[in-house]
Design a protein around this motif. Structure first.
Motif, short mmCIF file in Angstrom:
data_model
loop_
_atom_site.label_atom_id
_atom_site.label_comp_id
_atom_site.label_asym_id
_atom_site.label_seq_id
_atom_site.Cartn_x
_atom_site.Cartn_y
_atom_site.Cartn_z
N LYS A 1200 -0.80 5.72 6.02
CA LYS A 1200 -2.00 6.14 5.00
C LYS A 1200 -1.65 6.72 3.70
CE LYS A 1200 -5.34 6.46 8.53
NZ LYS A 1200 -6.34 7.56 9.41
N ILE A 1203 -1.23 4.69 0.45
CA ILE A 1203 -2.47 4.25 -0.19
C ILE A 1203 -2.97 5.24 -1.15
CG2 ILE A 1203 -4.92 3.72 0.41
CD1 ILE A 1203 -4.00 3.10 3.28
N SER A 1230 -3.04 -2.39 -3.66
CA SER A 1230 -3.96 -1.42 -2.91
C SER A 1230 -4.25 -2.22 -1.45
CB SER A 1230 -5.35 -0.76 -3.59
OG SER A 1230 -5.86 -0.02 -2.79
N ARG A 1233 -1.47 -2.50 0.72
CA ARG A 1233 -1.15 -1.19 1.52
C ARG A 1233 -2.17 -0.71 2.52
NH1 ARG A 1233 2.01 2.86 -2.66
NH2 ARG A 1233 3.11 1.43 -3.88
N VAL A 1234 -3.34 -0.95 2.39
CA VAL A 1234 -4.55 -0.88 3.21
C VAL A 1234 -4.10 -1.72 4.65
CG1 VAL A 1234 -7.06 -1.10 3.97
CG2 VAL A 1234 -6.35 -0.25 1.54
#
Length: 1584
Positions: A1200, A1203, A1230, A1233-1234
């Motif tokens: 997390k 992010i 993004s 990464r999520v």
């Protein structure tokens, strides 16, 4: 009522009789005979039932669901499955079943043709089978064509065929064995056996998955569910491999499955965007432009406030549009699972009836037990399907929200950016998106709870009659109480989120400005501010905790009170009402079904309230204003590159503020022109560039920009990536062009110096780069982009004059790489102006003059005055002599210029009028003679620059001129220099006991121990009440003579209890007493848990905040702010919200499981034989699962942070992203990464369901064996004990599941405490204050600084950067410090402030060894004016005097002397003027003046200057220099020289080389020695 029931019963009986007659007529024989099928030891259904209903059920279900199956197939990509042995076997066996059905049809025709009579069903049954088998084969082939390698519909069909064929199989077997009359005949027996064997083989074949489709790309990490069989998907067997791997060794991220396509953020974002656009169109009643996506567009609003606002959009409707069908499927499955719960009380009733009636055949008991097992297993499967689907939707929704927030953040308008700080937006991503996604699950449970309660009350009515209304009245009375509490909790949630946002925002600013806080020793003040916000937050949370505990008390009491009220009314209203075992325990099982939703309701209400608050926040953000995409347009009819006509622009302002306006803007720039924009600080130069980018709100006018734009911001923005990636920025690498750009931007010497060259990682916000390096990388990025129009916002401000000239000549100027391109250059370096095409002068938000250099000089207006000030304040060596000559010649050609030059001449008697060279010489001499102050000024080519603070990191320059030292918090020679920001590590294996001990210690002794006792007593009371009920029901049956002898819970035989037993009143009093005891003890335990966890949250937050602020700077350089902020946002939220609930639930659940097993074994001792091995297996399953779940949660937590780091990075550089039009590329990053987080989450969900199925299977086995032992022990065990045993066995399924789930959740979430502990246990700086060695209050009195063989390094194990430095700087002495790159200039300052500690030797100030005193005792007595100012949100007064140590008059005096007086007085709040986050509502120059005011206010004896006037105009520069000379005349001043001319009038110059002092003398002596290093540097710089 009785008449009504009687009428309904008669109607039902009549309908049943009619149906029976029709079926009998269809078969030509009796449909079924109860005496043979039910009331017999050897039951037989009969041929008619076996050949009608049992054939029709699976066939009709296949027909009903086939259309839906085909629709689903049609919506999937057509990917055929290659033929395999398994596929061929299925086709062959299907053909066999078809042949058998055809044979039956032929047999019927033959028999009918021979004159024998046959019933119609003898034709109908084989025809139905034939059609069904043909349909099954067609579905099999179509499924293969569309890639369905394991059909659930066909598996269910064959399973039902086998199940429904069992009675006929028994009949056929009995016929063959001769124990039963043969009613089928040889032909039907043969075809049936053939069909049944084929069905059995087909069922087995459908339990195995076929090969995946040909077109599917195979990878060992592909999501296994997509290639698993239907059985594997039902039981989640596909997760077994991952769970076992997690148990055998620590799982790594690479071992996780790839995300299925339906869960990838890129696909989810498309779904969300489509739904958003439809909802937006619905709200506006007109089509939506393609640019208005994801909440990124809106309608016009008042021009003075915002460019674009957004129509109010319902996020709930968007959620439904995006995920309606998957959610509907999950909802249907949920309804089915809840309805199936009510089958168990009916079966329990039958079992109790069986144990009390020995006349019933024994097989019925076993039949009920098997049926109970099948129902329980079916409920398990269906319920887990619901949870898996619902939680998958929640994960998808969370990813959608994170994507929507990110996309929205990239297009926020200026006004909206001021409404939402970075901390608040991070909270939306981290907290609100989680809460809203969890609502998917909670919402179903929330609306399902009342339905379950209603159904339970309905069935209770059938048993207890109107008495159940008393229980209903208890529930109704709770409604107003719930409403009041819910409203209060909602208000508290809103307040809590407000304080949470405020705290996160403050902590974020602290982390981003940590170096300034350490240099000024301001940590304590900001800790106090955070703690004040935290106290407010805790106050709200404490009130919320009281409500939560009270809610728990009410709702835990309510099921018992409902049962008590119902039983009391039932017993007391009529003497004929008897509480026998069947009535008591069937009612109790229904009350237990009610208990779960009632118990869950407090949490569900709290979650829904939190979700509602989060929903409003999310809607407000997603509906907020966005930049107007039409503010800047492209018009191919317009030949000019840039056109602004009648422009009026404003920045976003808050409601009470007056907007600053850039007005009367008329500008035309032709293709290929070079336009310079000049003006004083705050005039509006940067705003003009922002207006051209569309960043400002356009109130009026027209802006045309024709061409691809590249933008270099005033504060250079870089990514956390390699230097090369920052330049190429996703474009193909053209090595020749790349090298040309590197050369033009003077970056080659830096690449030679960097540990890994251009592959060196640039830290977050360029933390390991100097301001000049960052600016040059940003320029290189723009140059490499090959744009048509370059908007350059003062890019030369952070570089040396000679480097600036090189960049101008090689890159920006007429002969540079950008020649032929349109360039708009904001600059203070006026020496370049004669070489530009047009000069634009900005003053007070207006374009006051524009024209060529010659035209403006001839005009003699604002520009001429501006230029004159520049010449008057130019230091020797800042420009080549010919540049000065050119400027003076231009002035001499105009009457106004001659007049101004004459004024200069009259100011200095040494000036001889007539000669330009003599005039310039006199100007230089005058400046050299009068600059007796600090000598810290620099030319206007060095203004308004910098990004993240360069306080102690100087610019590295090419070999010519002064070299600048780059000081990252790691050694320059470190071989691993390629990587600065280290990967975030996480603990592995089981969470250590010290983590639990740490958490318990922070809770306190009583809150950690007493709840365990209270919860155990509470569960004991619950068990006591149920045992009490069992004894009473047994007594009731004995009184009625049903049994003669019974056994109690201990197995002892008891005789009939008559008059000596207890009466109804005693029973009710005892039952009620147990209930009240349970509730009170649970309330006390729950209250103590909430109190203790809250205390732990307060203490842990305080400790981690204190610890983080005491960590060395190297920690912040190697850990991204997002990673640190994750501790203060997500992990602290876990401490505040999740752990209190989980701890309470865990203790309660453990006590309930222990009580359940004790009662179960006590009531049915034989069950102990089975329970013990089953519990061993249960423990093994738990251990295996928790090992994987724990690590998956850790991986999810670690994934997390990137992010949020990337998000913060994107928001800070959003203007650059929009200018280069790379929003989509950053959005894709993004999403990637999520996806990493979602991957861990989805894997965890599958493992979760894997556990759920197995645990519930274990519970179902316990229930089954309890039922079997009750059947076996009929006559020896009382009905009350049977009811108690099976009731608790039914509960054990739920309690076992919850125990493992809660315990795993506790261990998974206690990881947050573990992560916070890492920071608490990090090695800290020295103590802030040491009382024993505290220096005198007046220290330092003189300002004498002595370095005695001083050595230092950045971290243990690295090379020394200063090696035995020895020197003494006298009181009041002005010393310039110079040296080439890596010489140790800034290391000296770092050592002086003890940012890095001594490795040898010491530093003594006025006789005090600074290593022996506290850091604050030292830093409070020193002052520094950094090159890049850092401001914090709050008032201006707070930014000057955070400890409120100075009087109002002293603060005003400092403000006036810093030349901020006019600006501050113009504000209505004066010193209370609100500074935005990062000082964004002040210009860079104004922020620098605030830094000067800080130093003036502190009045330290020792001052360190790092380009104190880097970002101010020439006029203000002169005033500041005068201030420094007058106010710091008797102070010791150390100047880190980025430019030699700034220290030419110093008393002495220190030349550092390779960490040692090479030369230390006055400038004249050093220049006189032509062999000195200083002379060589001066010569390179063109000063000699």
């Amino acid at each position: 009522m009785e008449g009504l029931n009687s009428g309904m019963s008669n109607d039902s009986t009549s309908s049943s009789r009619d149906l029976h007659e029709r079926l009998s007529h269809l078969c030509g024989r009796r449909f079924w005979d109860p005496s043979q099928a039910w009331d017999t030891e050897d039951p037989v259904l009969g041929v008619c039932a076996e050949r009608t209903v049992l054939v029709w059920v699976p066939c009709f279900l296949l027909w009903a669901f086939s259309p839906l199956y085909l629709v689903v197939l049609r919506n999937t990509a057509q990917r055929s499955i290659p033929w395999t042995t398994l596929g061929a076997v299925k086709v062959v066996l299907s053909s066999v079943t078809i042949a058998a059905a055809v044979a039956e049809v032929v047999w019927a025709l033959v028999v009918r043709g021979s004159g024998h009579s046959l019933a119609f069903n003898d034709f109908l049954a084989p025809l139905i089978l034939l059609v069904s088998y043909v349909l099954q084969l067609c579905l099999l082939l179509v499924g293969r064509k569309y890639g369905d390698h394991s059909s659930g519909l066909l598996w269910c069909f064959w399973f039902l065929m086998l199940l429904c064929g069992l009675p006929q199989l028994k009949s056929v077997g009995s016929s063959l064995a001769g124990s039963q009359e043969d009613e089928y005949g040889t032909a039907l027996i043969t075809t049936f056996i053939t069909r049944y064997v084929a069905a059995l083989l087909l069922f087995s074949a459908n339990c195995v998955a076929d090969n995946p489709p040909r077109a599917a790309h195979q990878s060992k990490n592909d999501y296994p569910e997509e290639r698993s069989s239907f059985v594997s998907r039902l039981t989640y067997h596909f997760a077994t491999g991952l769970v076992w791997r997690g148990w055998r060794h620590t799982l790594q991220h690479e071992e996780l499955w790839n995300l299925p396509a339906r869960c990838r953020t890129s696909n989810l974002d498309l779904v969300w965007t489509r739904a958003w656009r439809k909802e937006l169109a619905r709200g506006r009643h007109h089509p939506v432009p393609s640019s208005e996506q994801n909440g990124t567009a809106g309608k016009s609003s008042p021009p003075t406030r915002d460019t674009t606002g957004s129509a109010k959009v319902s996020v709930v409707r968007v959620m439904l549009r995006a995920y309606f069908w998957p959610y509907l499927f999950a909802t249907i499955v949920y309804v089915i699972s809840e309805l199936m719960l009510f089958l168990t009380p009916q079966l329990l009733s039958l079992l109790i009836s069986f144990t009390t009636d020995e006349s019933q055949p024994l097989w019925r008991g076993y039949f009920y037990a098997i049926l109970l097992l099948l129902v329980s297993l079916s409920t398990t499967v269906v319920k887990n399907i619901f949870y898996y689907r619902d939680q998958t939707i929640a994960a998808q929704l969370r990813a959608s929200f994170m994507g929507a927030v990110y996309r929205k953040a990239l297009v926020l308008s200026a006004t909206a950016r001021r409404q939402f700080t970075l901390g608040e937006i991070v909270n939306l991503m981290a907290v609100d998106s989680q809460r809203l996604s969890d609502t998917v699950l909670y919402f179903n449970l929330a609306w399902g709870a009342p339905i379950v309660i209603t159904l339970a009350l309905y069935y209770l009515w059938q048993i207890l009659g109107p008495s159940v209304l008393a229980g209903l009245a208890v529930l109704v009375l709770l409604i107003p109480v719930n409403s009041v509490i819910a409203n209060q909790v909602q208000k508290l949630q809103v307040a809590q989120m407000k304080f949470k946002d405020k705290r996160i925002k403050m902590v974020s600013e602290i982390i981003n400005g940590i170096k300034v806080l350490k240099l000024y020793a301001w940590e304590a003040s900001f800790v106090r501010q955070v703690q004040e916000i935290r106290r407010d937050e805790i106050r709200v949370m404490r009130r919320s905790a009281y409500y939560q505990a009270f809610i728990s008390f009410i709702f835990l009491t309510s099921p018992y009170m409902v049962a008590l009220a119902s039983f009391a009314t039932y017993l007391l209203t009529s003497d004929e009402n008897k509480m026998d075992a069947q009535t008591a325990f069937v009612s109790l099982s229904l009350f237990n079904i009610m208990r779960m939703p009632i118990t869950q309701l407090p949490g569900l209400i709290a979650q829904c309230i939190q979700a509602r608050v989060s929903l409003r926040r999310m809607e407000k953000f997603l509906s907020s204003g966005v930049i107007d995409s039409s503010a800047v347009i492209r018009d191919d009819k317009e030949k000019s590159a840039v056109v602004v006509s009648g422009g009026e622009f404003t920045w976003g302002v808050k409601e009470e503020e007056e907007p600053w306006v850039l007005r009367d803007v008329d500008l035309r720039v032709e293709p290929g022109q070079l336009v310079a924009v000049v003006g004083s600080v705050g005039a509006g130069k940067s705003s003009l560039v922002s207006a051209l980018l569309g960043e400002m709100t356009k109130n009026a006018g027209r802006v045309i920009v024709n061409g691809k734009v590249a933008y270099v911001a005033q504060q250079a923005w870089l990514q956390n990536a390699s230097l090369k990636d920052n330049i190429t920025w996703g474009q193909p690498v053209d090595e020749k062009k790349y090298q040309k750009v590197i050369s033009a931007c003077a970056l080659q010497p830096d690449l030679d110096m960097l540990p890994a060259g251009d592959m060196t990682e640039i830290g977050e916000k360029g933390v390991n780069m100097s301001g000049g390096q960052k600016q040059r990388v940003a320029l290189a990025r723009a140059a490499y982009s090959d744009a048509d129009i370059f908007l350059l916002d003062d890019p030369l401000s952070a570089v040396d004059a000679h480097v600036g000239r090189h960049i101008f000549d090689s890159l920006i100027g007429p002969q540079g790489m950008m020649n032929g391109k349109t360039r708009i250059l904001v600059t203070h370096a006026l020496a370049y102006l004669p070489r530009v095409d047009t000069v634009v002068v900005v003053q007070d938000g207006r374009l006051v003059e524009r024209g060529t250099y010659s035209q403006l000089l001839a005009k003699g207006g604002k520009f001429a005055q501006f230029l004159l000030n520049h010449i008057n304040n130019t230091e020797e060596g800042e420009e080549d002599e010919e540049d000065i000559d050119e400027l003076v010649d231009q002035l001499e050609d105009t009457p106004m210029g001659q007049k101004f030059l004459s004024q200069i001449a009259r100011q200095n008697s040494k000036v001889e009028e007539g000669s330009a060279h003599a005039r310039i010489g006199s100007i230089r001499r005058r400046r050299r003679g009068s600059s007796c102050g600090s000598g810290t000024r620099r030319s206007e080519s060095d203004t308004e620059g910098g990004g993240v603070s360069r306080i102690l990191r100087q610019d590295s320059k090419p070999s010519r001129g002064v070299d600048h030292e780059r000081i990252p918090m790691k050694d320059m020679k470190e071989p691993a220099g390629k990587t600065l920001v280290q990967e975030e590590t996480s603990e592995t294996g089981k969470v250590k006991w010290k983590v639990y001990q740490f958490y318990a210690a922070t809770m306190g002794l009583l809150p950690a121990i007493l709840p365990c006792i209270f919860f155990a007593v509470a569960q004991g009371c619950q068990a006591g009440g149920n045992i009490w009920l069992s004894q009473w029901s047994t007594k009731t049956q004995e009184d009625e003579g049903i049994t003669d002898n019974t056994t109690d819970i201990l197995g002892n035989v008891t005789s009939n209890i008559t008059g000596d037993g207890f009466d109804k009143t005693q029973f009710l009093a005892g039952y009620g007493g147990f209930g009240i005891g349970q509730s009170l003890f649970y309330y006390m335990g729950s209250f103590l848990i909430w109190t203790g966890c809250m205390r732990a949250g307060i203490r842990i937050h305080h400790r981690v905040l204190d610890s983080v602020l005491r960590l060395p700077m190297s920690f912040f350089d190697t850990n991204p702010s997002g990673r640190i902020m994750n501790r203060f946002s997500k992990d602290v939220d876990v401490l505040d919200s999740l752990l209190p609930m989980l701890m309470g639930a865990g203790l309660s659940c453990f006590a309930e499981v222990a009580t359940t097993l004790i009662v179960l074994v006590g009531s049915t001792p034989l069950a102990g034989v089975v329970v013990v091995p089953i519990m061993v297996f249960y423990y093994f399953i738990q251990v295996v699962y928790i090992s994987s779940a724990r690590q998956l949660r850790r991986i999810e937590s670690v994934s997390k942070s990137p992010i949020f780091s990337h998000f913060g990075e994107s928001v800070q550089g959003v203007a650059t992203l929009r200018a280069f039009k790379v929003e989509d590329a950053f959005m894709a990053e993004s999403q990637r990464r999520v996806d990493l987080t979602t991957k861990a989450n989805i894997c965890n969900l599958a493992c979760n369901r894997w556990l759920g199925v197995r645990l519930e299977f274990i519970g179902n086995l316990i229930t089954f064996f309890a039922a079997i032992f009750s059947v076996v022990g009929r006559g020896d065990v009382s009905a009350g004990m049977v009811g108690l045993s099976i009731t608790y066995a039914l509960n054990v399924t739920v309690t076992l599941n919850w125990l493992v789930r809660v315990s795993s959740d506790i261990e998974a979430n206690i990881v947050s405490v573990e992560r916070i502990m890492e920071y608490i246990e990090e090695e800290r700086e020295a103590e802030w204050t040491i009382q024993k060695t505290a220096p005198p209050a007046a220290w330092p009195e003189h300002g004498v600084v002595s370095f005695n063989k001083y050595q230092t390094r950045y971290r243990p194990g690295l090379d020394l950067v200063l090696k035995g430095v020895s020197c003494t700087i006298q009181a009041g002495e002005k010393v310039g410090i110079v040296g080439r790159t890596g010489a140790g200039k800034s290391s000296l300052t770092l050592g002086l402030f003890r940012i890095i500690e001594a490795a040898g030797g010491n530093i003594v100030i006025d006789g005090v060894d600074i290593s022996n005193i506290g850091l604050h005792d030292l830093r409070n007595r020193l002052s520094i004016i950094p090159q890049d100012p850092v401001l914090f949100s709050g008032t201006l007064r707070l930014n000057l005097d955070p400890f409120n140590e100075h009087s109002e008059e002293e603060v005003w005096r400092a403000v006036e002397m810093a030349h901020l007086g006019a600006f501050v007085k113009a504000q209505t709040e004066t010193l209370q003027y609100a500074i935005d986050e990062g000082g964004s509502n002040l210009s860079v120059g104004q922020r620098q003046l605030v830094s000067l005011a800080r130093a003036l206010l502190r009045q330290s004896r020792i001052l360190v200057l790092d380009e104190a006037t880097a970002a101010v105009d020439v006029e203000t520069d002169d005033l500041i220099q005068e201030t420094i000379r007058s106010q710091f005349a008797n102070r010791t001043i150390l100047t880190i020289a980025h430019r030699l001319n700034t220290i030419m009038d110093s008393d002495r110059v220190m030349v550092l080389d390779k960490g040692k002092i090479a030369e230390f003398s006055d400038p004249a002596s050093l220049l006189a020695n032509k062999k000195s290093i200083f002379y060589g540097m001066a010569k390179d710089a063109g000063l000699v």
